[in-house]
Enzyme design. Sequence first.
Site, PDB file in Angstrom:
ATOM      1  N   ARG A  52       0.846  -1.218   0.000  1.00  0.00           N
ATOM      2  CA  ARG A  52       0.000   0.000   0.000  1.00  0.00           C
ATOM      3  C   ARG A  52       0.874   1.258   0.000  1.00  0.00           C
ATOM      4  O   ARG A  52       0.548   2.250   0.650  1.00  0.00           O
ATOM      5  CB  ARG A  52      -0.957   0.042   1.185  1.00  0.00           C
ATOM      6  CG  ARG A  52      -1.934  -1.065   1.249  1.00  0.00           C
ATOM      7  CD  ARG A  52      -2.923  -1.050   0.067  1.00  0.00           C
ATOM      8  NE  ARG A  52      -3.797  -2.179   0.197  1.00  0.00           N
ATOM      9  CZ  ARG A  52      -3.455  -3.424  -0.200  1.00  0.00           C
ATOM     10  NH1 ARG A  52      -2.302  -3.645  -0.816  1.00  0.00           N
ATOM     11  NH2 ARG A  52      -4.269  -4.426  -0.023  1.00  0.00           N
ATOM     12  N   GLU A  59      -5.230   3.869   5.917  1.00  0.00           N
ATOM     13  CA  GLU A  59      -4.933   3.688   4.495  1.00  0.00           C
ATOM     14  C   GLU A  59      -5.319   4.926   3.672  1.00  0.00           C
ATOM     15  O   GLU A  59      -4.582   5.311   2.763  1.00  0.00           O
ATOM     16  CB  GLU A  59      -5.699   2.449   4.010  1.00  0.00           C
ATOM     17  CG  GLU A  59      -5.270   1.978   2.656  1.00  0.00           C
ATOM     18  CD  GLU A  59      -6.043   0.744   2.211  1.00  0.00           C
ATOM     19  OE1 GLU A  59      -5.942  -0.302   2.872  1.00  0.00           O
ATOM     20  OE2 GLU A  59      -6.761   0.838   1.207  1.00  0.00           O
ATOM     21  N   SER A  77     -11.166  -0.359   3.348  1.00  0.00           N
ATOM     22  CA  SER A  77     -10.444  -0.621   4.607  1.00  0.00           C
ATOM     23  C   SER A  77      -9.863   0.685   5.119  1.00  0.00           C
ATOM     24  O   SER A  77      -9.129   1.357   4.394  1.00  0.00           O
ATOM     25  CB  SER A  77      -9.310  -1.611   4.364  1.00  0.00           C
ATOM     26  OG  SER A  77      -9.841  -2.811   3.859  1.00  0.00           O
TER      27      SER A  77
END
Length: 357
Positions: free
Chosen positions: A166, A342, A240
């Site tokens: 990520r 995130e 998420s």
Amino acid sequence: MTPSEVQTGVRLADHTTLAVGGPAWGFAEVTEPEQAAALAAWAQGEGRPVLVLGGGSNLLVADAGFAGLVLRASRVGGAPAFGPDGEVRAGAGVPWDHLVAETVGRGLAGVEALSGIPGDVGAAPIQNIGAYGQEVAEVLEAVEVVELATGATAVLDKPACGFGYRHSVFKAEARGRYLVTQVRLRLRPGGAPEVRYPELARAVGPAPTVAQVREAVLQIRASKSMVLDPADPNHRSAGSFFMNPVVPADVAAEVAARAAARGLPSPPRYPAADGQVKLSAAWLIERAGFTKGFGAGRAGLSTRHCLALVNRGGATAQDILTLAREVRAGVRAAFGVTLWPEPVFVGFEAEVAELLE
Ligand SMILES: Cc1cc2nc3c(=O)[nH]c(=O)nc-3n(C[C@H](O)[C@H](O)[C@H](O)COP(=O)(O)OP(=O)(O)OC[C@H]3O[C@@H](n4cnc5c(N)ncnc54)[C@H](O)[C@@H]3O)c2cc1C
């Protein structure tokens, strides 16, 4: 003078999937790299920052809004083009899942497990999108960009993108520097799909096709409210909210010890780079007591996935932050692990770490 294509007072809540966020100082739809660079130069001359916006599915925008120019890139670049040997080029504005559908339809393997991820192709390299054990970096060959400060175009090869879990240079040292105009992928014509997650393997059975993997992924994602569906009460989210923590082995052992002391089963763990261990943020959140549907207010956890923070209607960015702080503090108290968000935070005066303490 303000360029004619710049609108003022555009509410960013209307352009983000979390549906929170105040107005932008300026907002323009861009189609051409030169136009984006000219607008960015104008904003910089006005002393204003610039934010490139795609589908708004990975953003938490402050209630005060963004005191700079938003360049919406959803019409930049062309339709997907397919070359020999699995070569694919797609413009930034192509919806990511349209690209996946087209590649799967052509029997190309490599992004089938990334089916159903919201947002645009141009954003895919920014956090190196991933799901079910697949990441876009595995098949990405290069990213075409325009440097906003100079208008110079460049082709960044994969090493230059600095991909990690990520993560990429676009989230770190090159944050805000470029507008991605096109992404180049190398897929596998007729290749076998990748099934790396037990949940997915159970759903598809042995030797599935890429199309079957795509269908299974879409179904699993829908069952967790992880595809955008306005009819789903959990649909206002950024997916998420926390990343899976990657920790040294001794920290993972400490988490397992704390779990055992609480009478819990062993936490799931996956090997990560440099001998580290990736833990499941969803497991930690749930076992710390934040079960699906947690929260009594306008912001709460999704009723189908405890990793998604949801605006249940009328929530503010502050509501989302308050909930995020509570969950993060609870996980830290239970397991000694600090979760990291995130989504990209936009328009806040304080740093992310400070906002979440
Ligand atoms: C229901 C749901 C499920 C999700 N599931 C997943 C998942 O499984 N895996 C996953 O990785 N993510 C997931 N996400 C997060 C999100 O969809 C991805 O991160 C996606 O790539 C964001 O795309 P976007 O176009 O919406 O980007 P935005 O949210 O608009 O922007 C995100 C970042 O990318 C930058 N950016 C966007 N376009 C460009 C461009 N052309 N050039 C330069 N910078 C740009 C922005 O400045 C910002 O920093 C999910 C989100 C939702 C709402």
